[in-house]
Structure formats: C-alpha cells, structure tokens
Design a protein around this motif. Structure first.
Motif, PDB file in Angstrom:
ATOM      1  N   ASN A  24      37.513  47.907  44.951  1.00 17.97           N
ATOM      2  CA  ASN A  24      38.229  46.899  44.166  1.00 17.97           C
ATOM      3  C   ASN A  24      39.476  47.481  43.538  1.00 17.97           C
ATOM      4  OD1 ASN A  24      36.292  45.041  44.799  1.00 17.97           O
ATOM      5  ND2 ASN A  24      35.208  45.180  42.860  1.00 17.97           N
ATOM      6  N   ARG A  25      39.353  48.703  43.055  1.00 17.57           N
ATOM      7  CA  ARG A  25      40.498  49.366  42.417  1.00 17.57           C
ATOM      8  C   ARG A  25      41.587  49.636  43.431  1.00 17.57           C
ATOM      9  NH1 ARG A  25      41.882  54.203  43.818  1.00 17.57           N
ATOM     10  NH2 ARG A  25      39.739  54.893  43.590  1.00 17.57           N
ATOM     11  N   ALA A  74      38.222  41.123  45.136  1.00 20.02           N
ATOM     12  CA  ALA A  74      38.489  41.201  43.701  1.00 20.02           C
ATOM     13  C   ALA A  74      39.680  40.293  43.353  1.00 20.02           C
ATOM     14  CB  ALA A  74      38.776  42.638  43.300  1.00 20.02           C
ATOM     15  N   ARG A 110      43.301  46.375  44.292  1.00 19.84           N
ATOM     16  CA  ARG A 110      44.101  45.897  43.158  1.00 19.84           C
ATOM     17  C   ARG A 110      45.396  46.693  43.044  1.00 19.84           C
ATOM     18  NH1 ARG A 110      43.909  48.007  38.395  1.00 19.84           N
ATOM     19  NH2 ARG A 110      41.859  48.970  38.769  1.00 19.84           N
ATOM     20  N   ASP A 161      33.371  49.513  43.113  1.00 19.88           N
ATOM     21  CA  ASP A 161      34.364  49.783  42.052  1.00 19.88           C
ATOM     22  C   ASP A 161      35.606  50.431  42.664  1.00 19.88           C
ATOM     23  OD1 ASP A 161      31.903  50.890  39.575  1.00 19.88           O
ATOM     24  OD2 ASP A 161      32.644  48.885  40.117  1.00 19.88           O
ATOM     25  N   TYR A 167      33.943  41.493  49.527  1.00 17.64           N
ATOM     26  CA  TYR A 167      34.099  41.018  48.163  1.00 17.64           C
ATOM     27  C   TYR A 167      35.574  41.102  47.821  1.00 17.64           C
ATOM     28  CZ  TYR A 167      33.977  40.249  43.249  1.00 17.64           C
ATOM     29  OH  TYR A 167      34.210  39.714  42.012  1.00 17.64           O
ATOM     30  N   GLY A 218      38.050  37.034  43.205  1.00 15.99           N
ATOM     31  CA  GLY A 218      36.851  37.030  42.364  1.00 15.99           C
ATOM     32  C   GLY A 218      35.644  36.431  43.040  1.00 15.99           C
TER      33      GLY A 218
END
Lengths: 994, 206
Positions: free
Chosen positions: A644-645, A942, A648, A641, A940, A945
């Motif tokens: 990914n944040r 993000a 982003r 989490d 991974y 996806g």
C-alpha cells in the motif's frame, strides 16, 4: 585371531596388516581391510544375518556378490542410514555399524516368526482373497496393518548430508565387467588405440580370478590381473571404473553407471561425492558380466548355511574364511567339484558329495576316494534341517535310500546362468540354450557382444581367448588397427565345464524356496498355475517371484523351470521375464546429483538484484528469475502495508521498479515491419521511428499468446517486449516464423533480454527525476517526448534507451541501460530521486496498479482467451493477414456469450475478493449450470480503499452496474459484487498523457 | 553525475574464489573476459556470404567460420552460432568497429552486456566439463577451432576451443547469458572443487 574362529591362518586377498573393527546388531566384531561385511561376519562364525520378508524365517548369507537375496542389512546410522544393503558387497571399514532387518525384538528371537506358524494361510497372493470383510475394517484395520507389514527396511527421514555428482563420458568401447574376458577385451581394444572404459562393480578387478585358484600361463590368476591392470592404466585413453555398476542400457547409445566413490569410508573426503552417476555414450559395448550360479530347490534350502558352491570358494580363497566346518556339496556340475577340492585344501571336512549326475567324472572319484569322502552319484539332497542354522540334510540316493548327514554348510551348484539382464533393457527377449540349460541373449540391442560366461563360455581359457578376439574385432569395426599384436594363446590350468540339467522334484517335506527375498516357494508356483496364471509374467506378478530388489537373479530360472514342468512344456516355449534398469538398486541421490533444493534448476538474477537484496526486498520466483515482490520498511508489519505504501508513494510521487526480466527481442532487416504485421493482430508498418505501440499476438489457433510493446527505434530497427513468462516461447515463435513460415523475408532476430537492464520510473514526478539525471541529453517535455515516444540517448558515453510507456497508468518511462551498468543505474536513480521522495516498488505493487487500470497480464493471458474476450477485438486488423486470424474467426470464438473482461467490486466495503472464484447470478444455488465465469486477478487498492478484481463474465460489459455473486468453493464463501469497468482508476487516462 | 564502470556481475560467493590445494596446483582456472565487446552478427538476405566474408576479413582480420566452428585472431573471436549467424567478441569498441565496417551486409546488435564470457584452462578442464556438459571434449572429437551450442548444468552455453595456453593445457571459452552468471560460476566452482579452482579477470587488449 581376534574373535574370528572361521578365519584361515593364511591366504586370501585381505590385508592382515590392517585389522578393522565393526558392529553388527550392537555386538563388536573384527575383520581386515579387503573384507566385505559378509566375509567378516562369516569369519566370526555368524551364520544368521536376517529374517525373511513374509515368513520371518532365519536367513544367512547365500552368495558373495551383488546377487545376494538374504543378507540385507541396515547400514550406518542417523541421516546416512541405508536400508536393504547387501552385506556381500559392503566393503568393511573401521567403525562400520550395521543392523539386521525385519525382526522384532531381535534377530534370534523374532515375534514375526509366528508368520511361519500360520504360513499355510499365507501362500502367494493370499492378500487377493482376504482383507475384504467387513468393509469398514479396510480403512481402520487392514490398510494400516498392511502398510506397516509391507516394505523391507526403514529409511531415514533426515536430509542426506552427502553430495552426489553426475558426469558424462564418451568412449569407443565400453566393457561391462572386469573379469578375465573383460580384461582381455579391454587390453585388445586399448592396444589398438580405442578409447576404452572398463567398469566393474567390485572393488578389485578380476571377477572369478579373485575367487578361484587359477593359472594363466606362468602367472597365477591374481598376478595376471595385476599385470593386466598395470598395462591398462598405462594407456591415456583407458579409464577403469571400479566400484561402478553399469545399471542400465538406454536409447541413443547411452549407458547409465553408478560409481560408489565413498561408500567404503565413513565419510567422503573433502570435495568428494558419496556416489557419482556416469552417463556413458559408447560406440560399442561388450558385456562381460559373467554368470550367476543357480541354486537347487529342495526342502529347507533357505536355511543359514546353505550357500552357492562358487560363493564358498570365494570365501575360502579371496577372504580366507571357512563358511562352515562340516560341508556337504550338492552339485549337478563339474564346477561344484572345485569347491570340494578347495574345501579340503583349506581344512574343512567334506561330509559328503552329492552329484545328481549318474556318472561321476572318474578324475574326481579317484581323488575323493583317496580322501575317504563319501560320494552319492545320481542322488539329490531332498531336505535340509536345522533351527537357526542347517544341522543336517536328507539325501535320497540313486537306489531310493534316505541318508541323513550332519552338516553346517551345504554348498550347492546348479549350473551357471549367463548374467544377461542388460541385453533385455531395450526390449529384446533372451533365447533358450539346451546346451547350458539356461537363457542366452537373443537379438542384441544396445549391447554389441556378450563374451565369457555372459556369452555362455564357461572355461577360463575360452573366456580369455574370446575376450582377446572380440576386443580386437570391435576395435577394428571402428577403424582402429588391431593387427599389430600377435594373439596370445593363454594356457590355463585344466578345467571341466560339464553340467547337467536337474528335473523338477517334489520329493521334499520342508518348504522349498524359489525366491528367497520374497519368500516364494515351489508350492506357490504350483498354486499360480492352478489358478490359471500360466505365463512367466503372470506367475511373477501373482507370486512376486523375481520382484524383489534382487530382480530374480537367483530365482527366475528355477521358478520358470517349475512352471515349465507343471505346464509340461519346454523352457524354450515357456520363456522367461525380461529386465528393466537398474540392474541393482541405485540411490535417488545419485540421479539427482547436484540438482537439489534451490539448485534444482538454475536461477536468473537481474542486474539490480544485489541492490534490491541490500534494500531487504522479499523475492518471488518468476520462472527462473528472482523478482523483488516488495520492499519492506521499518514500521510495516505485513506485506500489505508495504505494498500500500509503495503504491501510494508511486501514484503520489515517483517509484522505480526493476522490469529487466521482461523479454526483449531486437528485430531488424529490410522486411522487419512486414514481419511485425504478420505477427501482431494490429498494424506496425505504420509505426514511425521514435514511436512505440502496444501489440497483441495470437497463437495459430486464434487464442492470445502474448502482449507487449514494440518500439521503432531507428529506421528498420525494432525492439519488442514480451511478458517474462513467455519470453522464450515468443522468441521460438518468431524464429519459427522467420526460418520456416516466411524464409523469403529479410528479418534478423536477436534476444537482448540480458543485454539491457530496464527500470520503470512511474509517477507524477517521474519526468522531473529523469530530466534531472539526463540533463541536456534529451528533452522530456510532453511536447518533445509525448506518450508512446521512444529514443536512444547518448549520456556520459553510454547509449541508453528511453520508452514512454506505462503499465501502472501513471506518467511513466522505462529506461534501458546496458546491463553492466544496471547496478549503478538504480543507485543513481535512487540517489537523484531522494528529493522527490522516490520509493522502489516490486511486482506486488506493479500488479495492484495494473489491476487498478484494467491492464491484462498473465492471469488473463491464460491460453483460453481471445483478443475479443479481453476487450481488444477492435485491435484486430481487417486488412492484413496475421498468425491466428483465420482460426480466431471460428464461430465458437466469436460467440456472444463467451466470458469477456469486466471489472469487479464488492458491494460490501472491505469484503475480500479471491482470484479463481466463480461468478454466478444473484440468489441462485451455486452449480456448474449457472456458472457465468470466474475472477482472474484481484488486488487490494489503497487508492480506492477496496478490494478490486478483473474477471471473465459471460455477456461481459452488457452487465455493467449489475449485481452478481462471487462464489468461492475452496473457501466456501459467497459475496455479492458489482460489475464495473475494468479501468477502476483514472478511466480517461489523464495522468498517463500528462 | 558519472557512472562507474561496474561490471554488475553477480556471484554467489566471494568475488575471487581460491580453493588452491596446499600443493599449489590449480586444476581449473576460469577467467572472465573484461573490457569485452560482444555483438550478434546476422547476415542480411540481400548480401552474399562471400562479400560479407571479405568485409569481415578487412574489418576484423578473421574470416567468419561456418557450422560449429570459431575463428580466432588477436583479440577477435567469431563463433558460428546458427545459420548465417555469429557471435563476435573483441575489445570494448567492437560494436562500433563492426557497425562502421559491415553494417550494410549484416544486422548487428550490441551484446556487450548480454553475455558472460569465461576463459577456462588448466589440467582438469575436460574433467570439469564432463560433469556439466553432455558433449565429447576429447581432442579427437573437439579440436581447436570447434564450437558447440549446448548446456552446462542446465544453462544454455556456447563453447569453443582456443589454441592451448602457454602451459600446453587445453583452453576453452564459454558464453552464457549474463543473468545465469552466478549459477554457472557456482556450478564450475563446485565441479572443479576437487581439483582446486581459481576465478580471475582476463583483461582483453587489442
């Protein structure tokens, strides 16, 4: 006398003003300061202290020193539990708790004694011939049983609460052993002005002078020791280390010693270590380690109450303890007779003296006659009898008669054996001396002199004179003036040192032990020879003679003498085994010192570390560095989490990452550009000032060593960046090139990794952020400061460096500030970046973004890849030479089917990729012969996806768009993947150059 | 927007560590040099040592030492750290002063933030060193003006001996890479704890 029936009313070097109480096997006992655990147990009348390793025979105290084979106890409790501690060297302290070992349920009634009953089926090496059938029993029955039965003592599994220390010392003369010879040598050397270190394993100096009643000139032995010690302590350059064992001789004139700083107190004092390891570098080493008395082999010679005659004197004279009430002395030496007179002087009845020599010294005979003590000359003790303590002995007289004598103490004197273990640590073998019937040092290596009993000089006067002489001689060798003082004559009380060798006998009925600790009997040696193991080394390994923690100190000579007799060769021919460090066991904690847990090796912190810690960053080790991995925020439940944040927000706005750990090397000099051309595969001499360029460097064998960017800051001044892991290696590589390969070039190199704090500021709003902070100091528009520009900037009185470089593929800059402003800099960036919604990001996010962009990193630079493998073949210049060029052209490195860099994407949305998985054609059974390559990096994304990866695939980009299989044998799964471009995101690089 | 002059020194324990024993005797005093300017100085190929040496004497007042030695004059320390290679230490503007004075003969790199320089003195400084550094610090073996590149608790350090301090205690200075500061100070604190240890600032002035 407080539960000490065997304590003499007077005498001893104990402090009767300080009585102590202690516990052994749950019972309370008493002693005095100055006692050892062994002397206090003997004073209390305790003879039985342990059970032997294999046969569980009852065992007692044999010696009074560190050569003790039997009295191994478990000391202390809880986390400080110490197994296999010799009771003879444990200094008694108030509240000491000790327990006997290797017995169940108790010392008196030990079930293991059943082993004695079946002992004829358990000779040496029995395990080589058993535990074989049935084969299935090995894993389930035999191995667990052997594992439980083997090993002596139990260790605590709790963390050690004590601290340990290591320290270095340098000296001119190291003297091993603080007995008369050692002290005399130390005095001579110290008076001549040498730097002296005197080590003794005991807690008092004096050696045998503490155990025997001797006279030196008009002083007693003990008084002479005190006077000498005071004089030694008056010299500034003399260091006396007591409770310190020199345990090893090493290369490079280095000697290892361990000081038992706090073993004699229940807890170390504040800031004191439990033990201290000394690494001593000495110009000259004098071995004055004395001699160890040799036991005699006869039936039942392992029973409690059978002791070395010299040890009996130690207990009588030093500890004021009677080790028994009715003694038999069995000797082949004049030295044994000292024990007779000392026993008598202390009121112990001597029931018989058995002298193996045919002719007894008339001096002794007269004395003993007056006292009505029976003497048996030319006789031997052949058996000792008793259950948990010796009760009688059988003596075979010269005329063949057998005589039974009742006794609870058998004092045995088989001669003195020079303690020369340290002389063999560097591989030289000892040589046999017929004169003393023992081995003496051969060629000396690492040790320069052996004096006193260690040098086969067994008289006190001889030891003192020799010590005095050698101490001066050695000091003179080193240039010190030793002529000042007159040599002293040293008058001592009279002594005789005659000794005779004893032939090997088989005339006993009970078990005759050679090695007490490992339960090796004379029969075992005979068995080994019968089975064809006829050298001391093979006998050692077959029977385990000399392999216990006492390293054969009491057993080697007797064992090898038995072997020689069987082989009908001389001891000189048969020889003996040699020793390795440590001389006596050393706690592993002492070797570790302070280098434990997180202090195992140093940690490096970046200038932004404190700030990152405040932000709650989770850190990862990158070599010696700590780097922030990610910065969790509230509401995020897993690392994914957070990562990914961070990605982003960085790709969507701006992020800041601490990249200070990457190596930075400044390169200057008139030939700096030419130097770079020879190091990198691509050209740098064409790089204009104010520009930077990505470069790859090879090892000499043509494989890629490292990559990075080098910036041309100002004319002739470059700064090179390297990966974190390779920073030191690259610097060494450059230095080798500069100093050795091309010394004619004018190049200067300096590592500046620590000088600069460096932050990567990445994302579409990075320019805005930096321009806001730097204001008029620099114009960062795309026109004025294009992609791959660099500059030095003066801002608020500080010189900064700005590089437009991007690992993440976003519009990005790296800003370098002098490290002392590194903390302030990141706070300023974060404060100014608030309006742009800035996020800090760590190495995980950095990794995700670079994989999305297909940038290679450590996983791909794994030492087995070439520039071509990594898609960088076109960077290799064809017009200049560079390190690795020739060998990179080897056919195998140019082969078309080498695995080369590709991108990978799972066919099934959401399927997870794992690094290290192998690549195989679709629909084949996995096997090595079908292997096409492997996955190097995964993340991974993000942004996309999906899980994505980079890998090395045979045929590489020729398989673009094809479907292959990813096989993970570790996790036993297999998924279909598609071969894609390694640049998963923004393939045209528009974001980068905006 | 201004930058505060934060040293950025990371310490594993409170900033000033004082474990003085009740008697008040401090075995080891460690001071880190504040307001310090540091530069790497490396002789260029085309310049002779004698020319360079003359220039250095003019600019700094000390002659560059050779091989395992250091030269100390006022606030300047010049430590030989390799063949034709020195570490110059002085007050904060040292780099600028050197750049103006000797830029033609030597390559200069500002290292003012790159190293931690500690000044160590006190009655137990040698015993503390013995626990960390594997070289001989006896006065016969390490005289005033001697220097060495070695390790302390597995951290690379350069150490040199200064004139004894006012109390007559042997005094050394020691340089390590900044990123190792915390661990080095912790190692010193731990080793000198039995003698009592004090960490403080040593402000350099011209």
């Amino acid at each position: 006398m407080n539960g000490q029936p065997n304590r003499l009313a007077q005498g001893g070097l104990i402090n009767r003003d300080r009585p102590l109480s202690f516990e052994f096997d749950g019972s309370r006992y008493f002693g005095y300061a100055g006692d050892t655990l062994a002397s206090a147990l003997l004073a209390s009348g305790r003879a039985l202290v342990g059970r032997s390793f294999k046969y569980h025979r009852p065992r007692g105290i044999v010696t009074a020193g560190s050569e003790e084979p039997n009295a191994l106890v478990e000391l202390r409790q809880g986390a400080r539990t110490e197994p296999n501690t010799r009771a003879t060297v444990v200094e008694l302290f108030e509240g000491l708790r000790a327990t006997s070992q290797n017995r169940f349920p108790s010392l008196r009634w030990d079930l293991g004694a059943l082993a004695s009953v079946v002992s004829r089926f358990l000779p040496a090496g029995f395990y080589y011939k058993t535990f074989m059938w049935p084969a299935a029993f090995w894993e389930k029955v035999y191995e667990p049983f052997i594992r439980r039965a083997a090993g002596l003592g139990r260790a605590s599994f709790d963390p050690d609460p004590d601290q340990y220390e290591k320290t270095h010392a340098f000296c001119d003369v190291l003297i091993v052993g603080g007995g008369p010879a050692g002290i005399a040598a130390a005095l001579s050397a110290a008076r001549a002005g040498a730097r002296v270190i005197l080590c003794d394993e005991d807690f008092r100096l004096g050696g045998r002078l503490c155990s025997d009643r001797r006279q030196i000139d008009d002083l007693t032995g003990v008084e002479w020791v005190v006077e000498s010690e005071n004089e030694l302590r008056s010299f500034e350059d003399v260091r006396i280390l007591q409770r310190t064992t020199v345990f090893g001789v090493y290369d490079g004139a280095t000697y290892g010693a361990v000081e038992r700083v706090s073993d004699h107190v229940s807890e170390p004092a504040p800031h004191q270590p439990r033990q201290r390891l000394w690494k001593i570098v000495a110009e000259r080493v004098i071995l004055a380690s004395g001699a160890i008395e040799r036991p005699i082999v006869f039936g039942g010679n392992d029973k409690p109450g059978v002791m070395l005659a010299s040890a009996v004197r130690t207990y009588l004279n030093r500890y004021a303890v009677m080790p028994g009430r009715q003694a038999v002395v069995f000797t082949t030496t004049d030295d044994g007779w000292k024990t007779v007179s000392d026993l008598h002087a202390c009121g112990v009845r001597v029931a018989a003296v058995v002298d193996a020599r045919n002719v007894v010294n008339p001096e002794y005979a007269n004395v003993v006659d007056r006292l009505a003590i029976p003497i048996y000359a030319g006789a031997r003790v052949v058996d000792a009898w008793g259950a948990r303590r010796v009760q009688s002995v059988t003596i075979r007289a010269a005329d063949g008669r057998s005589i039974e004598v009742g006794t609870d103490l058998v004092a045995v004197s088989g001669g003195w054996v020079p303690n020369i273990a340290l002389t063999t640590h560097l591989g030289t073998r000892p040589r046999w001396s017929d004169r003393i019937d023992a081995f003496v040092p051969g060629d000396l290596q690492g040790i320069h002199r052996a004096i006193g009993a260690a040098g086969a000089e067994f008289s006190l006067q001889g030891a003192l004179q020799q010590g005095q002489l050698i101490g001066s001689e050695v000091a003179a060798e080193l240039g010190f003036d030793a002529t000042g003082r007159r040599a002293r004559a040293f008058q001592t009380d009279p002594e005789n040192t005659q000794t005779a060798s004893l032939s090997v006998s088989t005339a006993f009925r009970g078990k005759a032990f050679i090695d007490f600790q490992n339960d090796v009997t004379q029969e075992d040696i005979e068995l080994a020879a019968r089975e064809g193991f006829r050298s001391p080394e093979l006998v050692k390994r077959y029977t385990t003679l000399g392999m216990a923690t006492d390293q054969g100190k009491l057993s080697n000579l007797n064992g090898h003498a038995v072997l020689a007799a069987i082989l009908q060769r001389s001891s000189a021919e048969v020889g003996t085994t040699v020793f390795r460090p440590p001389y006596t066991p050393v706690a592993l904690g002492a070797f570790a010192g302070a280098q434990r847990a997180e202090h195992y090796r140093p940690t490096r912190y970046t200038p932004g570390h404190a700030w990152a810690k405040e932000q709650g960053a989770v850190f990862a080790e990158a070599g010696a560095w700590l780097r922030a991995q990610w910065f969790p925020r509230s509401g995020e439940s897993t690392w994914l989490d957070s990562v990914n944040r961070e990605v982003r927000m960085t790709r969507g706005g701006v992020g800041v990452c601490d990249v200070s750990t990457l190596g930075k090397i400044e390169i200057q000099g008139a030939d700096a550009a030419a130097f770079l051309d020879r190091i990198y595969i691509n050209t740098f001499s064409t790089l204009a000032p104010g520009r930077l360029r990505y470069g790859v460097m090879l090892r000499e064998d043509g494989f890629v060593m490292d990559d990075g960017t080098t910036a041309h800051l100002a004319r002739g001044r470059y700064v090179m960046s390297t990966t974190t892991a390779n920073a030191a290696k690259v610097f060494q590589h450059l230095e080798l090139a500069r100093q050795v390969l091309w010394p004619e070039l004018d190049v200067q190199l300096v590592s500046v990794t620590d000088q600069w704090a460096q932050y990567s500021i990445a994302g579409p709003r990075s320019r805005e952020l930096l321009q806001k902070i730097l204001g008029r100091a620099i114009n960062l528009s795309n026109e004025a400061f294009a992609y791959q520009a660099c500059a030095e900037v003066e801002w608020e009185g500080i010189t900064l460096r700005i590089f437009r470089v991007s690992f993440s593929g976003e519009l990005a800059y790296e800003i370098a500030v002098p490290a002392r402003f590194g903390d302030a800099a990141v706070r300023i960036l974060m404060a100014a970046g608030e309006e742009f919604d800035i996020t800090p990001y760590g190495v995980e996010s950095l990794s995700v973004m670079r994989i999305e962009k297909g940038h290679i990193a450590g996983n791909e630079l794994n030492g087995t890849t070439t520039a071509t493998d990594l898609g960088l073949g076109r960077m290799m210049s064809r017009t200049k030479g560079f390190i690795g060029r020739v060998l990179a052209g080897r056919p195998a490195l140019m082969s078309a089917d080498r695995p080369t860099l590709v991108g990978l994407k799972p066919i099934e949305q959401g399927a997870r990729l794992h690094a290290g998985a192998h690549l195989l054609p679709s629909e084949v059974r996995p096997s090595l012969s079908q292997d096409l390559g492997y996955v190097t990096s995964v993340a991974y994304s993000a942004t996309l996806g999906s899980w994505i990866g980079l890998g090395l695939l045979s045929g590489g980009m020729m398989h673009l768009g094809k479907r292959i299989h990813l096989f993970d044998p570790l996790r036993d799964n297999s998924i279909p993947v598609e071969v894609v471009s390694p640049v998963h995101f923004d393939p045209t690089g528009t974001r980068l150059k905006s | 927007m201004s930058v505060s002059n934060v040293t950025g020194l990371i310490t594993a324990a409170p900033f000033v560590l004082d474990s003085r024993r009740p008697s008040g005797a401090v075995g080891l005093v460690a001071q880190y040099l504040d307001n310090v300017g540091i530069a790497s100085v490396q002789l260029r190929r085309e310049c002779s040592f004698s020319t360079f040496s003359q220039r250095m004497r003019l600019v700094c007042g000390v002659e560059p030492p050779l091989r395992l030695r250091c030269a100390i004059g006022g606030s300047i320390r010049l430590v030989a750290v390799g063949p034709e290679s020195w570490l110059a230490i002085g007050t904060g503007n040292l780099f600028t002063v050197l750049r103006e004075g000797i830029a033609e003969s030597a390559s200069l790199t500002d290292q003012s933030s790159g190293y931690l320089i500690l000044r160590l003195t006190g009655p137990r400084v040698r015993e503390t060193f013995a626990k960390l550094i594997p070289i001989d610090f006896h006065p016969r073996a390490f005289a005033i003006g001697d220097a060495a590149a070695t390790v302390a608790a597995h951290i690379g350090v350069t150490v040199w001996r200064c004139p004894d301090d006012a109390g007559g205690y042997p005094t050394f200075e020691l340089a390590c890479l900044r990123s190792f500061s915390a661990d080095l100070v912790e190692a010193l604190r731990r080793s000198a704890a039995e003698f009592s240890f004090l960490l403080a600032v040593y402000p350099l002035t011209n």
